[in-house]
Design an enzyme around this catalytic site. Sequence first.
Site, short mmCIF file in Angstrom:
data_model
loop_
_atom_site.label_atom_id
_atom_site.label_comp_id
_atom_site.label_asym_id
_atom_site.label_seq_id
_atom_site.Cartn_x
_atom_site.Cartn_y
_atom_site.Cartn_z
N THR A 181 5.13 -10.87 48.06
CA THR A 181 5.93 -10.33 49.16
C THR A 181 5.48 -8.94 49.57
O THR A 181 5.50 -8.58 50.75
CB THR A 181 7.42 -10.27 48.72
OG1 THR A 181 7.85 -11.59 48.44
CG2 THR A 181 8.30 -9.67 49.79
N ASP A 220 0.89 -16.39 47.54
CA ASP A 220 2.29 -16.35 47.11
C ASP A 220 2.22 -16.73 45.63
O ASP A 220 1.65 -17.77 45.28
CB ASP A 220 3.11 -17.37 47.91
CG ASP A 220 4.59 -17.25 47.61
OD1 ASP A 220 4.97 -17.30 46.43
OD2 ASP A 220 5.37 -17.09 48.56
N SER A 221 2.81 -15.91 44.77
CA SER A 221 2.60 -16.15 43.33
C SER A 221 3.27 -17.43 42.86
O SER A 221 3.05 -17.87 41.73
CB SER A 221 3.06 -14.96 42.50
OG SER A 221 4.45 -14.96 42.33
N SER A 222 4.07 -18.06 43.70
CA SER A 222 4.64 -19.34 43.29
C SER A 222 3.54 -20.41 43.19
O SER A 222 3.76 -21.46 42.58
CB SER A 222 5.75 -19.79 44.25
OG SER A 222 5.26 -19.79 45.57
N THR A 271 6.51 -11.43 42.90
CA THR A 271 7.46 -11.28 41.78
C THR A 271 7.82 -12.62 41.13
O THR A 271 8.25 -12.64 39.98
CB THR A 271 8.76 -10.58 42.23
OG1 THR A 271 9.43 -11.41 43.18
CG2 THR A 271 8.48 -9.22 42.82
N1 ASP Z 1 7.29 -15.69 46.67
C1 ASP Z 1 6.90 -14.31 46.44
C2 ASP Z 1 5.79 -14.29 45.42
O1 ASP Z 1 6.06 -14.40 44.26
C3 ASP Z 1 8.09 -13.53 45.98
C4 ASP Z 1 7.85 -12.06 45.76
O2 ASP Z 1 6.76 -11.55 45.76
O3 ASP Z 1 8.88 -11.35 45.58
O4 ASP Z 1 4.64 -14.20 45.76
#
Ligand code: ASP
Length: 349
Positions: free
Chosen positions: A19, A67-69, A99
Amino acid sequence: MSAFPASDRPVLLLYVGGTIGMVETPHGLAPGPDFTRRLHQTLATLPPSSHASLPDFVVRESPHPIDSSGATPADWQRLGREIAAALPEHAGVVVLHGTDTLAWSASSLAFQLQGLDRPVVVTGAMRPLDADGSDARDNIELALRFAAQPLLQEVGVAFGGRLLRGVRSRKVGAQEAFTTPHYPLLGERVGDDAVLFASRTLVSQQRGAPRFELADYAGGLAHGSVARIALWPGIQAWQLDAWLRDDRVKGALLEVWGGGNAPDDPALLGVLAQASGEGKLLAAVSQCPTGGVTLGRYAAGRGLADADVLSGDTMTPEAAYTKLVHLLALPLDDAERRRRFLTPLVGER
Ligand code: ASP
């Protein structure tokens, strides 16, 4: 390697996604272009004295921020290698990461970068860099300040004014995003200062530890060879068997009840014993957010110990899982893998 002391070298700031660098698109938030320019623009809004006292740093953007997901163990491995290669020329490294799976990457990095002699600080943000009220600027500032402190010799997570041990960290919510349920803070922001509580860091324990263990997570390990299975009331032996019987599964993290309990079901425990007997590495952590497991304290947990399931003690699921992946990737025999799982390697248990 440079002839200057490490502290004379710049901090490397690696942007890998999340994000923090995202922009609005017709499909929702997604990694945006031109991150370095936007980052400098944001840091320029710091009060002049804070800006002037930032450590020297250089920015490196991932060519494909994500996106880390969508991160996998292959991404953890790439990141570990990139940091290991860059460290000699830098005072420390800041990783800007999404995150959602930040605690997983931080935990994996801790195992890959055992024996670190300088800081690696992972951070991200709940809101994009350019959004009103974003936490990005403060998190990056804090991470840079900690990444320039030579007494931090481990992987930390800097977030919301606090520095946490990476391999103990968990994402817990939208406000206080990260916490370490079983370890105190490694540091915190006090005014403009990033104050490190050095006595809680690994600095004194790391001597003699092996230098980096950049294991190869390629193939199965990068693609789900370690299963993560949370028990639920009524779980059946056939369901567990469906996970564990597959040859591609090399290990599993079980999330069990309370202090380390499982149903007293001989068929279910038999499935676990059979998987262990086939050389699969099985470990258990608790589903409770706090409190570790001690297998065998209750009769209901005795079966897990008898099935050779390893106790994860107070390890987070992220730490236990990334440790299983790491140990399975190393050329070790089963007894040594089990020994290392039960031994604290980087303050994870
Ligand atoms: N979906 C985002 C990620 O993990 C969430 C974030 O960065 O807060 O890349």
